[in-house]
Design a protein around this motif. Structure first.
Motif, short mmCIF file in Angstrom:
data_model
loop_
_atom_site.label_atom_id
_atom_site.label_comp_id
_atom_site.label_asym_id
_atom_site.label_seq_id
_atom_site.Cartn_x
_atom_site.Cartn_y
_atom_site.Cartn_z
N PHE A 183 0.83 -1.21 0.00
CA PHE A 183 0.00 0.00 0.00
C PHE A 183 0.86 1.26 0.00
O PHE A 183 0.63 2.20 -0.77
CB PHE A 183 -0.91 0.00 1.23
CG PHE A 183 -1.70 1.26 1.39
CD1 PHE A 183 -2.85 1.47 0.65
CD2 PHE A 183 -1.28 2.25 2.26
CE1 PHE A 183 -3.57 2.64 0.78
CE2 PHE A 183 -2.00 3.43 2.40
CZ PHE A 183 -3.14 3.62 1.66
N TYR A 184 1.89 1.27 0.87
CA TYR A 184 2.71 2.48 0.96
C TYR A 184 3.65 2.61 -0.24
O TYR A 184 4.04 3.71 -0.60
CB TYR A 184 3.48 2.48 2.29
CG TYR A 184 2.52 2.65 3.44
CD1 TYR A 184 1.98 3.90 3.73
CD2 TYR A 184 2.09 1.56 4.17
CE1 TYR A 184 1.06 4.05 4.73
CE2 TYR A 184 1.17 1.71 5.18
CZ TYR A 184 0.65 2.96 5.46
OH TYR A 184 -0.29 3.11 6.45
N LEU A 185 3.98 1.49 -0.89
CA LEU A 185 4.74 1.55 -2.14
C LEU A 185 3.92 2.31 -3.21
O LEU A 185 4.45 3.19 -3.89
CB LEU A 185 5.03 0.13 -2.62
CG LEU A 185 5.86 -0.04 -3.89
CD1 LEU A 185 6.59 -1.38 -3.84
CD2 LEU A 185 5.00 -0.02 -5.15
N VAL A 186 2.64 1.96 -3.33
CA VAL A 186 1.78 2.65 -4.29
C VAL A 186 1.62 4.13 -3.91
O VAL A 186 1.64 5.02 -4.77
CB VAL A 186 0.41 1.95 -4.38
CG1 VAL A 186 -0.55 2.74 -5.25
CG2 VAL A 186 0.58 0.54 -4.92
N LEU A 187 1.46 4.39 -2.61
CA LEU A 187 1.32 5.78 -2.14
C LEU A 187 2.57 6.60 -2.47
O LEU A 187 2.46 7.71 -3.03
CB LEU A 187 1.09 5.78 -0.63
CG LEU A 187 0.91 7.14 0.04
CD1 LEU A 187 -0.40 7.77 -0.39
CD2 LEU A 187 0.95 7.01 1.57
N LEU A 222 9.22 14.12 -0.79
CA LEU A 222 8.16 13.19 -0.36
C LEU A 222 7.86 13.31 1.13
O LEU A 222 7.12 12.50 1.69
CB LEU A 222 8.58 11.75 -0.67
CG LEU A 222 7.93 11.08 -1.88
CD1 LEU A 222 8.28 11.84 -3.14
CD2 LEU A 222 8.35 9.64 -1.97
N TRP A 223 8.44 14.30 1.79
CA TRP A 223 8.37 14.33 3.25
C TRP A 223 6.94 14.37 3.78
O TRP A 223 6.60 13.69 4.75
CB TRP A 223 9.16 15.54 3.78
CG TRP A 223 9.31 15.46 5.27
CD1 TRP A 223 8.63 16.18 6.20
CD2 TRP A 223 10.17 14.57 5.98
NE1 TRP A 223 9.03 15.80 7.46
CE2 TRP A 223 9.97 14.81 7.35
CE3 TRP A 223 11.09 13.60 5.59
CZ2 TRP A 223 10.66 14.11 8.33
CZ3 TRP A 223 11.78 12.90 6.57
CH2 TRP A 223 11.56 13.17 7.91
N GLU A 224 6.06 15.14 3.14
CA GLU A 224 4.67 15.23 3.63
C GLU A 224 3.96 13.88 3.50
O GLU A 224 3.17 13.50 4.37
CB GLU A 224 3.91 16.30 2.87
CG GLU A 224 4.37 17.71 3.22
CD GLU A 224 3.50 18.77 2.57
OE1 GLU A 224 2.60 18.40 1.80
OE2 GLU A 224 3.73 19.96 2.83
N THR A 225 4.23 13.16 2.40
CA THR A 225 3.62 11.84 2.23
C THR A 225 4.15 10.86 3.27
O THR A 225 3.40 10.06 3.83
CB THR A 225 3.92 11.30 0.82
OG1 THR A 225 3.57 12.29 -0.14
CG2 THR A 225 3.13 10.05 0.54
N ILE A 226 5.45 10.93 3.54
CA ILE A 226 6.04 10.06 4.56
C ILE A 226 5.46 10.38 5.93
O ILE A 226 5.17 9.49 6.73
CB ILE A 226 7.57 10.22 4.57
CG1 ILE A 226 8.16 9.72 3.24
CG2 ILE A 226 8.20 9.47 5.73
CD1 ILE A 226 9.63 10.02 3.07
N THR A 228 2.47 11.52 6.58
CA THR A 228 1.12 10.94 6.63
C THR A 228 1.20 9.43 6.86
O THR A 228 0.45 8.86 7.67
CB THR A 228 0.37 11.22 5.32
OG1 THR A 228 0.35 12.63 5.09
CG2 THR A 228 -1.04 10.69 5.37
N ALA A 229 2.11 8.77 6.12
CA ALA A 229 2.27 7.32 6.28
C ALA A 229 2.68 6.97 7.70
O ALA A 229 2.20 5.98 8.27
CB ALA A 229 3.32 6.81 5.28
N TRP A 230 3.53 7.77 8.28
CA TRP A 230 4.00 7.52 9.65
C TRP A 230 2.83 7.55 10.65
O TRP A 230 2.73 6.69 11.53
CB TRP A 230 5.05 8.57 10.02
CG TRP A 230 5.77 8.25 11.30
CD1 TRP A 230 5.29 8.40 12.57
CD2 TRP A 230 7.07 7.68 11.41
NE1 TRP A 230 6.23 7.97 13.47
CE2 TRP A 230 7.33 7.52 12.79
CE3 TRP A 230 8.04 7.30 10.50
CZ2 TRP A 230 8.52 7.00 13.27
CZ3 TRP A 230 9.22 6.79 10.96
CH2 TRP A 230 9.45 6.64 12.33
N VAL A 231 1.96 8.53 10.50
CA VAL A 231 0.83 8.64 11.42
C VAL A 231 -0.10 7.43 11.28
O VAL A 231 -0.53 6.83 12.28
CB VAL A 231 0.06 9.95 11.17
CG1 VAL A 231 -1.23 9.98 11.99
CG2 VAL A 231 0.92 11.15 11.51
#
Length: 310
Positions: A183-187, A222-226, A228-231
């Motif tokens: 999932f996070y790969l696609v994100l 990609l920091w903002e996406t990372i 979000t993924a972290w949360v």
């Protein structure tokens, strides 16, 4: 037009806010109220006991052990999942050899994305069945069979993956990482595709290596996406209820052997439905709620960076 603006806004928001209060905030308030009682969950009779349930939690070794397991998941799961997903996303989008078409992913990138995403379409029940077969404690299990073929495990004493106190939580963690990477790969791939290829091409023309383009270009953009993924992964680490309840041994909702894979959510459900201590379980729910809320806020604050425009 301006005269009718506020009635329109109030009318537009009234129903969503009413539904949010009734379906989200009110159950939270009810849970907090029940946590101050000795409610059994089987009747409407309950007595006010103040903070006794919260005091009891502080001396409950099983709950404190479950809290430690959740913290261990929180420390390992987001880091492992994000690093693996980032690496694969980078390779599938910009990790291939640059040719006449410019920067591109490795050969067969589209196929690999489908393969990596495949675990996301499987239900938790199917995942549990698949991985229970992998973790079987005899030579017929995939993990034990492979290790026996390699001569790393004695066929007479195969590994007790899910029955070992030292391995069971790591086995669950492995399944969570395996299931989440796709999932996070696609994100991350979607976020990488929004980065102009010109930036990578200019860096490569200036002599930058692949590793440098990853740390100097991909990671900052990609920091903002990372973040979000972290949360999201932190919230998963605070739950993981379904997988532990369906894969691990133990009385009602798993958590075994001897509570070595116990999580706060499994202990909560056992107290609520099996032990008839609904008030005590509600106190655990309140603790989990505030713990998750604080972690989310801290994560967002700590990982906050200035937005990079491109």
């Amino acid at each position: 037009m301006r005269h009718g603006k506020y009635p329109f806004i109030v009318g537009f928001l009234f129903l969503p806010i009413l539904l949010y209060v009734g379906l989200v905030l009110w159950p939270y308030a009810q849970t907090f109220g029940y946590s101050l009682t000795d409610w059994s969950g089987q009747s409407q009779e309950m007595n006010f006991v103040g903070l006794d349930n919260y005091t009891k939690l502080l001396g409950d070794e099983v709950f404190l052990g479950a809290l430690w397991h959740n913290l261990l998941l929180l420390a390992v799961l987001p880091v492992a999942t994000i690093l693996i997903a980032l690496f694969f996303a980078f390779m599938l989008n910009v990790g291939g050899k640059g040719g006449t078409g410019g920067v591109q992913g490795v050969a067969g990138a589209a196929f690999y994305k489908v393969v990596f995403f495949f675990p996301q379409v499987l239900s938790i029940a199917i995942l549990a069945v698949l991985w229970q077969a992998v973790y079987r404690s005899d030579a017929a299990g995939l993990a034990n069979g492979a290790l026996i073929k390699l001569g790393l495990v004695d066929p007479q004493h195969p590994m007790e993956w899910l029955n070992s106190p030292n391995l069971v939580l790591w086995c669950i963690m492995g399944v969570l990482v395996w299931g989440g990477v796709g999932f996070y790969l696609v994100l991350f791939s979607a976020a990488m595709q929004s980065i102009p290829k010109d930036i990578y091409e200019a860096a490569l023309l200036d002599g930058a290596k692949r590793g440098q383009t990853f740390f100097k270009i991909t990671l900052p953009l990609l920091w903002e996406t990372i973040q979000t993924a972290w949360v999201y992964l932190a919230i998963v680490a605070m739950d993981a209820f379904a997988l532990v309840a369906s894969m691990t041994p133990g009385r009602t909702y798993g958590g075994g052997p001897d509570h070595h894979s116990e999580l706060m959510s499994t202990y909560l459900m056992r107290n609520f439905l099996a032990f008839g201590e609904a008030g005590y379980a509600c106190a655990m729910g309140v603790v989990i709620f505030f713990f998750t809320l604080i972690l989310s806020v801290v994560s967002l604050r700590v990982t906050r960076r200035e937005r990079i425009e491109y």
